[in-house]
Design an enzyme around this catalytic site. Structure first.
Site, PDB file in Angstrom:
ATOM      1  N   TYR A  54      -4.614 -12.368  38.572  1.00 37.24           N
ATOM      2  CA  TYR A  54      -5.030 -11.088  37.978  1.00 37.24           C
ATOM      3  C   TYR A  54      -5.827 -11.337  36.698  1.00 37.24           C
ATOM      4  CZ  TYR A  54      -4.710  -6.499  35.767  1.00 37.24           C
ATOM      5  OH  TYR A  54      -5.007  -5.318  35.132  1.00 37.24           O
ATOM      6  N   GLU A  56      -1.636   2.292  35.585  1.00 35.95           N
ATOM      7  CA  GLU A  56      -1.205   2.129  34.191  1.00 35.95           C
ATOM      8  C   GLU A  56      -0.126   3.150  33.846  1.00 35.95           C
ATOM      9  OE1 GLU A  56      -1.792  -0.374  32.373  1.00 35.95           O
ATOM     10  OE2 GLU A  56      -3.588  -1.238  33.280  1.00 35.95           O
ATOM     11  N   TRP A  97       4.173  -5.084  33.928  1.00 37.97           N
ATOM     12  CA  TRP A  97       2.978  -4.967  34.756  1.00 37.97           C
ATOM     13  C   TRP A  97       3.143  -5.716  36.079  1.00 37.97           C
ATOM     14  CZ3 TRP A  97      -0.673  -1.989  35.994  1.00 37.97           C
ATOM     15  CH2 TRP A  97      -1.770  -2.438  36.718  1.00 37.97           C
TER      16      TRP A  97
END
Length: 193
Positions: free
Chosen positions: A26, A48, A56
């Site tokens: 990522y 988000e 995350w």
């Protein structure tokens, strides 16, 4: 906190990216690279918001599930979701089953479906600060959680009816979508995007 650290391949990376292979990929391939287009930005905005209060990595590992559950985040498709769809989503183990966040995702799509094509892209990118005026962060401690621009973006989106987008979420969106470049100064990916 220190600067970039060597990863398994010896390349210097932001320290947060080194805990899992998912993070390395990522970090190297997506985070901080410009994202354009209403549907693509809507997806990042939703993810988000779902991340709020969670790690995350939890969202990243469920991204395929989120895409399947939310019609690949096509605004027009999600805007047409019904209460039955919301109930289906609450039972979907492939996503985070938070009722308030699911309802906000659908409600935000309904708001955005009324906007002109490109309007979300234009609005979000209008808050990108001038990269020349922002020094590259040397350490993780140099990376803010909120900025004046993210606070203003949050207010602008809320004023237009978008939910679950506080200043911290707005800044995370700005980082993820390349509006700001918060790769550390000595990170090998900093100038790759």
């Amino acid at each position: 906190m220190s600067g970039a650290l060597a990863g398994p391949d010896g390349a210097l990376r932001c320290p947060w990216a080194l805990s899992t292979e998912d993070y390395v990929a990522y970090h190297d391939e997506e985070w901080g690279r410009p994202v354009r287009g209403d549907d693509a930005l809507y997806e990042r905005l939703c993810l988000e918001a779902f991340q709020s209060g969670l790690s995350w990595i939890t969202i990243l590992r469920r991204r395929a599930g989120f895409r399947a559950a939310f019609a690949d985040f096509e605004i027009a498709e999600v805007a047409a979701f019904t209460e039955a769809d919301e109930e289906r989503l609450l039972a979907d183990p492939g996503i985070i089953r938070n009722g308030a966040k699911i309802r906000a995702t659908v409600a935000n799509a309904r708001v955005l479906a009324e906007w002109a094509p490109g309007e979300l892209d234009e609005l979000i990118w209008s808050f990108a600060p001038d990269h020349a005026t922002r020094p590259a962060p040397e350490r993780l401690d140099d990376v803010p959680a909120v900025t004046d621009e993210s606070t203003a973006l949050s207010k602008a989106l809320k004023k237009r009816g978008i939910r679950f987008v506080g200043p911290t979420t707005a800044y995370a969106l700005m980082q993820a979508c390349g509006l700001v470049n918060d790769h550390l100064a000595d990170c090998s990916v900093r100038d790759a995007g």
